[in-house]
Motif scaffolding. Structure first.
Motif, PDB file in Angstrom:
ATOM      1  N   PRO A  78       3.223  -9.604  -2.974  1.00 40.73           N
ATOM      2  CA  PRO A  78       4.015  -8.677  -3.793  1.00 40.73           C
ATOM      3  C   PRO A  78       4.304  -7.369  -3.059  1.00 40.73           C
ATOM      4  N   GLY A  79       5.477  -6.822  -3.293  1.00 40.17           N
ATOM      5  CA  GLY A  79       5.868  -5.571  -2.656  1.00 40.17           C
ATOM      6  C   GLY A  79       6.688  -4.735  -3.610  1.00 40.17           C
ATOM      7  N   GLY A  80       7.452  -3.802  -3.047  1.00 38.97           N
ATOM      8  CA  GLY A  80       8.324  -2.972  -3.872  1.00 38.97           C
ATOM      9  C   GLY A  80       7.569  -2.099  -4.842  1.00 38.97           C
ATOM     10  N   GLY A  81       6.443  -1.508  -4.412  1.00 40.71           N
ATOM     11  CA  GLY A  81       5.656  -0.653  -5.294  1.00 40.71           C
ATOM     12  C   GLY A  81       4.487  -1.370  -5.933  1.00 40.71           C
ATOM     13  N   ASP A  82       4.538  -2.730  -6.017  1.00 44.72           N
ATOM     14  CA  ASP A  82       3.431  -3.506  -6.588  1.00 44.72           C
ATOM     15  C   ASP A  82       2.440  -3.956  -5.531  1.00 44.72           C
ATOM     16  N   GLN A  85      -3.505   0.333   1.540  1.00 38.47           N
ATOM     17  CA  GLN A  85      -3.451   1.734   1.143  1.00 38.47           C
ATOM     18  C   GLN A  85      -2.144   1.999   0.411  1.00 38.47           C
ATOM     19  N   LYS A  86      -2.255   2.422  -0.824  1.00 40.34           N
ATOM     20  CA  LYS A  86      -1.048   2.702  -1.592  1.00 40.34           C
ATOM     21  C   LYS A  86      -0.347   3.915  -1.010  1.00 40.34           C
ATOM     22  N   PHE A 115      -0.178   0.093   4.110  1.00 42.68           N
ATOM     23  CA  PHE A 115      -0.811  -0.470   5.298  1.00 42.68           C
ATOM     24  C   PHE A 115      -1.958  -1.378   4.858  1.00 42.68           C
ATOM     25  N   VAL A 116      -1.915  -2.625   5.302  1.00 38.14           N
ATOM     26  CA  VAL A 116      -2.946  -3.604   4.947  1.00 38.14           C
ATOM     27  C   VAL A 116      -4.131  -3.440   5.883  1.00 38.14           C
TER      28      VAL A 116
END
Length: 1199
Positions: A238-242, A314-315, A319-320
């Protein structure tokens, strides 16, 4: 010869499954592809999976994906198939069907390497679809809305690259940025040019990102980077803020997080302690679960282990930092797993039954093994593995088992237990989940309770205390001189305060509309008011009540002598006598349907007389008890039942005759005239009809020599299905908290409460579990037992297993789920350790094998003989040797068998003798120099196919004696059958060969073969000159030797001496002709002959790899052939297949369809709109009812 193809039971195997909200915003539903059938499934309130709609698409479904447009609350379904078209479907809840929204053509039909359809992925925001081929071609379609908010689809945008093989594709979550797709690709351009093979060995897989530029409206290869050559699966993050976006690449032994411009984050997949170091771990299926606060992934390995994969990031910077993989649970390997938002997991198993699990936890236990990218240790030999020991289910709890025959490896039709109809015996499954299934035609009844009674009742009824009550309050059991009233609560117990008279037999017990109870007995009527006041009505003179029928407001009784008296409930709650009618003789039976909604009374009364007539009488105020319609019958009626179809408002009168026939006629709702009468033979006993409820609809139970259920199916068609249960004498509907839709029935002197299970299934099953993958079975007709040979490659033999997968874990009761007590319901869905974890793995080339003797009456194992010496039992048959005057079991085995190339270190023919107790003991072994592929008894001797050689063995005391052989078969002998002096041999690649045996000089020579190179998988001789066969590409065909050629062969004066000198087309001197040809669409694994219905026609029954059961019925006359041919032609025009495949092209995929009519397509006539039905019927010079009746009659001959 003309044949009529009918699917008896749709395939149970699933190729892919997708989760979505298709019918309503919060509906938890799953769409599954069963090769050529599209189904919508939904778990009900009790957790049982229910089929909502099932559609035959007459094509191969290759891929599925669900998507929704931004702001929408329901999902669309996009399908990739062999039609060369992309199709977008939407579920229509009102009509209960899938409607085609868009269909776009992009390539040729068929499953081809470079035609897209194998892979399908959709942008998470529903903006674009990528459909990809195995090689070269990738197309992207842009999705949008028009001004009326309807879905629109663009022209395809190409992203092709030649000499590139795709392994998987995924759509990345990029929020509202341009859609990005990822693909695992391998470029083989250099390997194609390099003849040394070095370039092929150095070929590298790449992860390629494709970006769809919505502004410029084109697709570009954005980047490509090398990845592990073991990569096979992608999971979008998931991406785009999620979330961080990107993709998880599942490779052999690793899961790697990748994103554009982000360093790789690698974690090792935990592996089992018992797994040898040379075996890798591959992820085969995955599911994503998202909530507003978090997300995680469930990934399953090829061994069935499920891992919970989490990504730490990290929100803000996205970065994973870490990828964690934690052991979650172990279930059988799946092709798809779907997580429902209601806390269920649907597991579509690769083979065997599918399952629905409920989450007990989400894998937060600290004692479970976890690997992390942060703790990854690199050594000289690579990355250090993480080990775990599989355990019983902890986070998942099995709720429901969805039965599947996939794969059927062999099937035969026999009546080994002396029942009214034969049974089908099917070998299903692979490995430790293999089963022998005894299939009986009919819907299964689950037994909820059985209670003994003091005598044999003559009737049973159920009554509610009030019309507003949800459940029944009393069970009323009538005997010849008394009535027993049982109260329904937590337990069922006798009561005496109900108001019912207990000293007389009861003809009817019912609830009237003002919450009063009515008991009708031979002496009159007993009306029990809601306030316990009792009104009695006595019969005049010496007359008695013989027949009665009631509904909520009306009561009609028949007195001895034939007098009818009609009562009606008035506004004060009194039963008032309205009208009388004297008939010409005693009344045989009566029935009045329920009061229609919004009406005061039911207008029609059906009266059956002993003069073999049934009449419809009016109950209207103006013409009360006047005759409106009459129908002459072939025999006296025994029972009547009126059924109303709530969907169409039609009224059907069902009549059970004394000759065992059930008649069904339409009742005109205005005039009361009877029309469109249809007949069906049910059994030797006169059918007794009872009204019941199934799936919220009115239904009928007909009790003859076996029970039957008449109901309206998913397409709202009336279907009559046998019930697989012992004969019942009386039945009534039953509803309680534990059993909302049940039936209370009487069998002998027992009272039973039963419920209908899985209404859509045509067969119910009894299962005998097997140890290894079954290969073949043979029936001992003298002892009525089955012999099954089983073997598995790379599996540790059962006797050598030391863990739970062996004898230590195999118990009579199945393994309990951790933390739960064992009960009957869990027995149905829990597994033994070998079933859950799989068999322990052995080095390649090693085999485990056994011979099993099964008692079909109890579906239990009588004896198992394990084979040693790395032997694989491949075939078996029973053979009678006159010298020993005994029936033996012959088993063919190969030692150290390998398939590519097919080779072995020899083989054996094991000859087993039956002992007194029904077991077997080894008599002797005969060594072979090849792989035995097939066996058959022949004139007191044994025919064996060894490689491409056909041999005839005779009985010997120390070993079998080889008498004659023929080495002229092309490849490998797959099937052998014999009849008279003729032998029918099926080759694995070159179709059938007819072989003639001359006993005088002991010679065996090929007299005829086929010109078509068919890869035979199954065979069934039909007569002396005709044989039916199935091939690996999904075709069923019938081959026949011309009559003049057959006569010439039989009368050949040379004895076959010149047969080889006259060869044609590099083969035999004569060629067999193709009589019929039909493409089923699935690999046909078994063919047999049988009759599944009492009084039905003998048909060819076939079983496929996906678990489909079908029948090919021969037509009896030319009129039926012409009717079905014209109807099939009209249906191809009126109802083209849902996914765009041309029906005629699909049925002719490999060979043009010949003289076989597709009954599945003809039966879809019932789902056409009424106007289309009328138009087709007029073109055929028939009425709609005549067409429907003919279709019913054709199916009734088979099933």
């Amino acid at each position: 010869m003309f044949l009529y193809n009918l699917t008896l039971q749709k395939g149970g195997g699933v190729q892919c499954a997708v989760y979505g909200n298709f019918s309503a915003p919060k509906a938890q539903e799953i769409v599954v592809s069963r090769n050529k059938v599209l189904e919508l499934l939904r778990p009900d309130e009790s957790g049982k999976m229910q089929t909502i709609v099932s559609t035959e698409v007459f094509g191969v479904i290759r891929s599925l994906a669900a998507f929704r447009l931004t702001g929408a609350n329901r999902d669309y379904l996009v399908c990739g198939s062999d039609s060369g078209r992309i199709v977008v479907l939407q579920y229509d809840k009102e009509r209960n069907r899938f409607d085609k929204v868009h269909q776009e053509t992009f390539g040729k039909s068929g499953c081809r390497r470079i035609v897209p359809g194998q892979f399908l992925c959709v942008d998470p925001k529903g903006r674009a679809i990528m459909i990809a081929a195995i090689e070269k071609a990738k197309l992207v379609y842009v999705l949008n809305r028009d001004t009326e908010a309807n879905l629109t689809i663009s022209s395809p945008l190409e992203a092709n690259k030649s000499h590139v093989v795709a392994f998987h594709v995924a759509a990345l979550d990029c929020g509202l940025d341009n859609p990005v797709f990822a693909a695992i690709e391998l470029d083989y351009a250099d390997a194609d040019q390099d003849s040394t093979g070095e370039a092929a060995a150095e070929a590298q897989k790449h992860l390629t990102f494709y970006e769809l530029d919505l502004g410029l409206n084109h697709v570009a290869r954005k980047s490509s980077e090398p990845i592990d050559n073991g990569a096979n699966h992608l999971i979008a993050v998931p991406g785009g803020g999620d979330g961080p976006g990107g993709v998880l690449v599942c490779a052999e032994n690793f899961i790697i997080y990748k994103n554009q411009g982000h360093p790789d984050v690698r974690a090792v997949i935990p592996r089992r302690n018992a797994l040898s170091g040379d075996r890798g771990v591959l992820i085969v299926s995955s599911a994503t679960h998202r909530t507003k606060q978090q997300f995680f992934f469930l990934a399953q390995s090829e061994y069935g282990d499920i891992y919970k994969v989490t990504v730490e990031y990290q929100k803000g910077t996205e970065f994973v930092s870490e990828v964690k993989i934690k052991y979650f649970d172990t279930i059988p390997p799946c092709v798809s797993i779907c997580v429902l938002k209601t806390g269920f997991l649907f597991a579509a198993s690769e083979f065997g039954n599918h399952a629905l699990y409920q989450f007990q936890g989400i894998g937060d236990d600290e004692d479970d093994v976890e690997s992390s990218s942060a703790t990854l240790v690199e050594t000289d030999e690579g990355y250090q593995p993480v080990f775990f020991e599989p355990r019983a289910l902890r986070n998942l709890h099995p709720i429901d088992d969805v039965e599947s025959l996939c794969p059927v490896l062999d099937m035969q039709c026999h009546n080994l237990v002396a029942e009214e109809t034969p049974q089908l015996y099917a070998l299903c499954g692979t490995g430790p989940r293999s089963t022998l299934r005894v299939l009986r035609q009919g819907v299964a009844l689950s037994e909820m309770a059985v209670s003994p009674l003091p005598g044999n009742p003559n009737a049973v009824f159920t009554v509610r205390k009030s019309a507003s009550d949800e459940f029944d309050a009393y069970i009323v059991v009538s005997f010849t001189n008394a009535t027993l009233v049982l109260s329904i609560g937590e337990t069922v117990e006798e009561v005496s305060d109900s108001g019912f008279l207990g000293t007389v037999p009861t003809l009817s017990a019912s609830l009237l509309g003002d919450d009063s109870l009515l008991q009708v007995h031979p002496g009159g009527l007993r009306h029990i008011r809601a306030d316990k006041r009792i009104n009695e009505w006595r019969t005049p003179g010496r007359k008695t009540v013989t027949r009665v029928t009631t509904n909520a407001r009306q009561v009609i009784i028949a007195l001895s002598g034939g007098e009818l008296i009609y009562f009606e409930l008035d506004q004060t709650g009194q039963l008032m006598e309205v009208e009388k009618l004297e008939t010409s003789g005693d009344v045989a039976c009566l029935d009045i349907g329920p009061v229609p909604e919004g009406h005061l009374r039911n207008r029609f009364l059906a009266v059956g007389s002993f003069d073999s007539t049934v009449r419809i009488l009016s109950l209207g105020a103006e013409d009360c008890l006047q005759t409106m319609g009459v129908q002459a019958l072939a025999a006296a009626p025994n029972s009547l039942l009126m059924l109303r179809d709530d969907g169409s408002g039609s009224i059907y009168l069902n009549v059970g005759l004394t000759n065992g026939v059930l008649l069904r006629a339409d009742v005109d709702s205005v005039t009361g005239q009877l029309s469109d009468t249809r007949a069906r033979f049910l059994g030797a006993r006169p059918p007794k009809l009872s009204a019941v409820s199934v799936q919220g609809k009115a239904a009928m139970m007909a009790l003859s020599s076996r029970p039957w259920l008449g109901h309206f199916d998913l397409a709202n068609r009336f279907a009559l299905s046998p019930l697989s249960y012992e004969p019942l004498e009386h039945a009534a509907p039953f509803s309680s908290d534990a059993c909302p839709e049940g039936v209370v029935a009487v069998a002998g002197n027992t009272l039973r409460i039963v419920a209908v299970e899985r209404l859509g299934e045509q067969f119910n099953q009894r299962t005998c579990k097997l140890r290894y993958t079954p290969r073949q079975m043979s029936v001992n007709v003298d002892r009525n037992t089955l012999a099954v040979v089983e073997c598995d490659q790379s599996s540790v033999p059962y006797d050598e297993r030391t863990g739970l997968e062996g004898a230590a874990g195999e118990k009579d009761t199945k393994m309990d789920v951790e933390g739960e007590e064992d009960d009957e319901e869990e027995d149905e869905v829990t597994m033994t350790p070998a079933e859950q974890f799989g068999a322990p793995k052995a080095p390649p080339g090693s085999w485990a094998s056994c011979v099993r003797i099964v008692d079909p009456a109890s579906a239990s194992t009588k004896q198992i003989v394990e084979m040693t010496g790395n032997e694989a039992a491949l075939c078996c048959c029973h053979v009678y040797f006159p010298q020993a005057d005994e029936l033996f079991l012959a088993v063919g085995s190969a030692v150290s068998l390998t398939f590519s190339p097919r080779d072995s270190e020899g083989g054996f023919i094991h000859l087993y003798r039956y002992t007194q107790d029904g077991g077997i003991e080894l008599f002797h072994k005969t060594p072979l120099d090849g792989v035995p592929g097939a066996m058959c008894g022949f004139k007191g001797r044994l025919l064996v196919g060894v490689g491409n050689t056909l041999r005839l063995y005779d009985f010997g005391k120390k070993k079998l004696l080889r008498k004659v052989e023929n080495r002229n078969f092309p490849n490998f002998i797959k099937t052998i059958h014999a009849q008279g002096e003729r032998i029918y041999v099926g080759d694995v690649q070159e179709s059938f060969h007819y072989v003639r045996y001359k006993r005088e000089d002991g010679s065996m020579y090929i007299v005829a073969d086929d010109v078509q190179p068919r890869h035979v998988t199954a065979a069934c001789p039909l007569d002396y000159d005709t044989i039916a066969g199935g091939d690996r590409f999904g075709n069923v065909f019938v081959s026949r030797l011309a009559q003049d050629v057959s006569d010439e062969i039989e009368e050949d004066p040379t004895g076959g001496k010149t047969a080889y000198g006259q060869g044609a087309l590099n083969g035999a001197s004569h060629k067999i002709n193709q009589v019929t040809q039909f493409h089923v669409g699935e690999t046909v694994c078994a063919l047999t002959k049988g009759t599944l219905q009492a009084g039905g026609l003998e048909s060819m029954i076939y079983a496929t790899l996906m678990g489909t059961l079908g029948a090919l019925m021969p037509f009896g006359n030319r009129e039926d052939v012409d009717f079905c041919t014209h109807l099939e032609m009209h249906m191809r025009q009126e109802l083209p297949p849902l996914l765009g495949r041309d029906h005629l092209a699909f049925r002719s995929s490999y060979f043009p369809v010949k003289d076989v009519i597709d009954g599945d397509l003809c039966e879809m006539y019932t789902v056409l709109p009424h106007e289309a039905q009328r138009r087709v019927a007029e073109d055929m010079d028939r009425t709609v009812s005549e067409v429907l009746k003919k279709l019913e009659d054709l199916r009734a001959k088979v099933a």
